[in-house]
Design a protein around this motif. Structure first.
Motif, PDB file in Angstrom:
ATOM      1  N   UNK A   1       0.836  -1.192   0.000  1.00  0.00           N
ATOM      2  CA  UNK A   1       0.000   0.000   0.000  1.00  0.00           C
ATOM      3  C   UNK A   1       0.875   1.247   0.000  1.00  0.00           C
ATOM      4  N   UNK A   2       0.371   2.292  -0.631  1.00  0.00           N
ATOM      5  CA  UNK A   2       1.068   3.578  -0.644  1.00  0.00           C
ATOM      6  C   UNK A   2       0.361   4.507   0.328  1.00  0.00           C
ATOM      7  N   UNK A   3       1.147   5.062   1.241  1.00  0.00           N
ATOM      8  CA  UNK A   3       0.621   5.843   2.354  1.00  0.00           C
ATOM      9  C   UNK A   3       1.244   7.234   2.356  1.00  0.00           C
ATOM     10  N   UNK A   4       0.430   8.231   2.709  1.00  0.00           N
ATOM     11  CA  UNK A   4       0.909   9.597   2.894  1.00  0.00           C
ATOM     12  C   UNK A   4       0.556  10.010   4.322  1.00  0.00           C
ATOM     13  N   UNK A   5       1.457  10.745   4.965  1.00  0.00           N
ATOM     14  CA  UNK A   5       1.224  11.261   6.313  1.00  0.00           C
ATOM     15  C   UNK A   5       0.941  12.756   6.246  1.00  0.00           C
ATOM     16  N   UNK A   6       0.024  13.230   7.093  1.00  0.00           N
ATOM     17  CA  UNK A   6      -0.207  14.660   7.217  1.00  0.00           C
ATOM     18  C   UNK A   6      -0.413  15.006   8.679  1.00  0.00           C
ATOM     19  N   UNK A   7       0.109  16.142   9.088  1.00  0.00           N
ATOM     20  CA  UNK A   7       0.017  16.552  10.484  1.00  0.00           C
ATOM     21  C   UNK A   7       1.206  16.049  11.279  1.00  0.00           C
ATOM     22  N   UNK A   8       1.066  16.122  12.591  1.00  0.00           N
ATOM     23  CA  UNK A   8       2.110  15.637  13.500  1.00  0.00           C
ATOM     24  C   UNK A   8       1.525  14.519  14.358  1.00  0.00           C
ATOM     25  N   UNK A   9       2.426  13.700  14.910  1.00  0.00           N
ATOM     26  CA  UNK A   9       2.019  12.507  15.649  1.00  0.00           C
ATOM     27  C   UNK A   9       2.721  12.479  17.012  1.00  0.00           C
ATOM     28  N   UNK A  10       2.339  13.386  17.918  1.00  0.00           N
ATOM     29  CA  UNK A  10       3.020  13.433  19.212  1.00  0.00           C
ATOM     30  C   UNK A  10       2.897  12.132  19.994  1.00  0.00           C
ATOM     31  N   UNK A  22       6.686  11.699  12.949  1.00  0.00           N
ATOM     32  CA  UNK A  22       6.547  11.176  11.585  1.00  0.00           C
ATOM     33  C   UNK A  22       7.555  10.082  11.259  1.00  0.00           C
ATOM     34  N   UNK A  23       8.784  10.224  11.722  1.00  0.00           N
ATOM     35  CA  UNK A  23       9.798   9.208  11.409  1.00  0.00           C
ATOM     36  C   UNK A  23       9.419   7.850  11.992  1.00  0.00           C
ATOM     37  N   UNK A  24       8.874   7.847  13.209  1.00  0.00           N
ATOM     38  CA  UNK A  24       8.475   6.580  13.830  1.00  0.00           C
ATOM     39  C   UNK A  24       7.267   5.972  13.120  1.00  0.00           C
ATOM     40  N   UNK A  25       6.299   6.799  12.754  1.00  0.00           N
ATOM     41  CA  UNK A  25       5.120   6.289  12.037  1.00  0.00           C
ATOM     42  C   UNK A  25       5.545   5.751  10.666  1.00  0.00           C
ATOM     43  N   UNK A  26       6.418   6.488   9.981  1.00  0.00           N
ATOM     44  CA  UNK A  26       6.907   6.042   8.669  1.00  0.00           C
ATOM     45  C   UNK A  26       7.639   4.706   8.800  1.00  0.00           C
ATOM     46  N   UNK A  27       8.506   4.572   9.802  1.00  0.00           N
ATOM     47  CA  UNK A  27       9.248   3.321  10.009  1.00  0.00           C
ATOM     48  C   UNK A  27       8.299   2.163  10.297  1.00  0.00           C
ATOM     49  N   UNK A  28       7.243   2.415  11.071  1.00  0.00           N
ATOM     50  CA  UNK A  28       6.277   1.365  11.384  1.00  0.00           C
ATOM     51  C   UNK A  28       5.567   0.898  10.111  1.00  0.00           C
ATOM     52  N   UNK A  29       5.139   1.840   9.287  1.00  0.00           N
ATOM     53  CA  UNK A  29       4.446   1.503   8.039  1.00  0.00           C
ATOM     54  C   UNK A  29       5.368   0.703   7.121  1.00  0.00           C
ATOM     55  N   UNK A  30       6.604   1.166   6.979  1.00  0.00           N
ATOM     56  CA  UNK A  30       7.560   0.486   6.105  1.00  0.00           C
ATOM     57  C   UNK A  30       7.924  -0.897   6.621  1.00  0.00           C
ATOM     58  N   UNK A  31       7.936  -1.079   7.943  1.00  0.00           N
ATOM     59  CA  UNK A  31       8.265  -2.390   8.505  1.00  0.00           C
ATOM     60  C   UNK A  31       7.195  -3.433   8.177  1.00  0.00           C
ATOM     61  N   UNK A  32       5.987  -2.964   7.847  1.00  0.00           N
ATOM     62  CA  UNK A  32       4.910  -3.864   7.449  1.00  0.00           C
ATOM     63  C   UNK A  32       4.740  -3.908   5.936  1.00  0.00           C
ATOM     64  N   UNK A  33       5.708  -3.355   5.202  1.00  0.00           N
ATOM     65  CA  UNK A  33       5.693  -3.449   3.751  1.00  0.00           C
ATOM     66  C   UNK A  33       5.042  -2.293   3.023  1.00  0.00           C
ATOM     67  N   UNK A  34       4.624  -1.270   3.749  1.00  0.00           N
ATOM     68  CA  UNK A  34       4.005  -0.116   3.104  1.00  0.00           C
ATOM     69  C   UNK A  34       5.050   0.823   2.529  1.00  0.00           C
ATOM     70  N   UNK A  35       4.624   1.643   1.587  1.00  0.00           N
ATOM     71  CA  UNK A  35       5.491   2.651   0.983  1.00  0.00           C
ATOM     72  C   UNK A  35       4.943   4.019   1.396  1.00  0.00           C
ATOM     73  N   UNK A  36       5.796   4.858   1.975  1.00  0.00           N
ATOM     74  CA  UNK A  36       5.370   6.188   2.414  1.00  0.00           C
ATOM     75  C   UNK A  36       5.890   7.219   1.434  1.00  0.00           C
ATOM     76  N   UNK A  73      -4.436   5.578  15.494  1.00  0.00           N
ATOM     77  CA  UNK A  73      -5.079   4.488  16.228  1.00  0.00           C
ATOM     78  C   UNK A  73      -5.676   3.472  15.260  1.00  0.00           C
ATOM     79  N   UNK A  74      -6.343   3.951  14.205  1.00  0.00           N
ATOM     80  CA  UNK A  74      -6.887   3.038  13.190  1.00  0.00           C
ATOM     81  C   UNK A  74      -5.777   2.195  12.576  1.00  0.00           C
ATOM     82  N   UNK A  75      -4.660   2.838  12.260  1.00  0.00           N
ATOM     83  CA  UNK A  75      -3.523   2.137  11.666  1.00  0.00           C
ATOM     84  C   UNK A  75      -3.018   1.056  12.615  1.00  0.00           C
ATOM     85  N   UNK A  76      -2.817   1.422  13.852  1.00  0.00           N
ATOM     86  CA  UNK A  76      -2.328   0.475  14.864  1.00  0.00           C
ATOM     87  C   UNK A  76      -3.288  -0.701  15.008  1.00  0.00           C
TER      88      UNK A  76
END
Length: 143
Positions: A1-10, A22-36, A73-76
């Motif tokens: 899946x191709x994913x885009x992030x918007x906003x901040x993720x405190x 954002x770096x942690x969310x991006x790493x999590x997505x990529x670790x499951x095979x997603x492309x950010x 939360x939905x992603x998690x």
């Protein structure tokens, strides 16, 4: 899946300023095979909406019915349940109550007309958008 992030993720921690979490969310997505990627396109499948989301990205995503909006939360929940994103229940449409103020207060939401703001916020549907199931109260996100 191709994913885009918007906003901040405190809630994800790490980083600062506009890169908060954002770096942690991006790493999590990529670790499951997603492309950010950094911008919305016809290839985008999911927009992950954080606090103070960008009006432009959300508006573009709302006008492309193939893009699913999710919060962290939905992603998690989807990753933990091992469901394919396409098989996960959509729930109520996401309502966004606060957009980014932009650089030095020049955020696009401040100059948007009422109709565009309502579509981006999720309080009304883009004329051609196809929304998923809307059972239950809208999910409010952004504060």
């Amino acid at each position: 899946k191709t994913v885009v992030l918007t906003g901040v993720f405190p809630e994800a921690g790490g980083g600062m300023g506009l890169n908060l979490g954002k770096d942690k969310v991006k790493a999590m997505i990529e670790s499951f095979g997603g492309k950010v990627t950094s911008s919305i396109s016809g290839k985008t499948n999911i927009l992950i909406v954080g606090k103070d989301a960008g009006f432009s990205k959300v508006s573009k995503a709302r006008n492309l019915p193939s893009i699913r909006l999710m919060n962290i939360k939905d992603l998690k929940d989807n990753l933990e349940s091992s469901l394919c994103i396409d098989d996960a229940p959509s729930g109520a449409p996401m309502v966004i109550t606060q957009f980014s103020g932009g650089y030095r207060g020049n955020g696009l939401a401040k100059s948007a007309d009422a109709s565009s703001l309502a579509i981006a916020s999720g309080t009304t549907t883009a004329p051609h958008a196809i929304m998923g199931p809307t059972g239950g109260a809208p999910r409010v996100y952004g504060k």
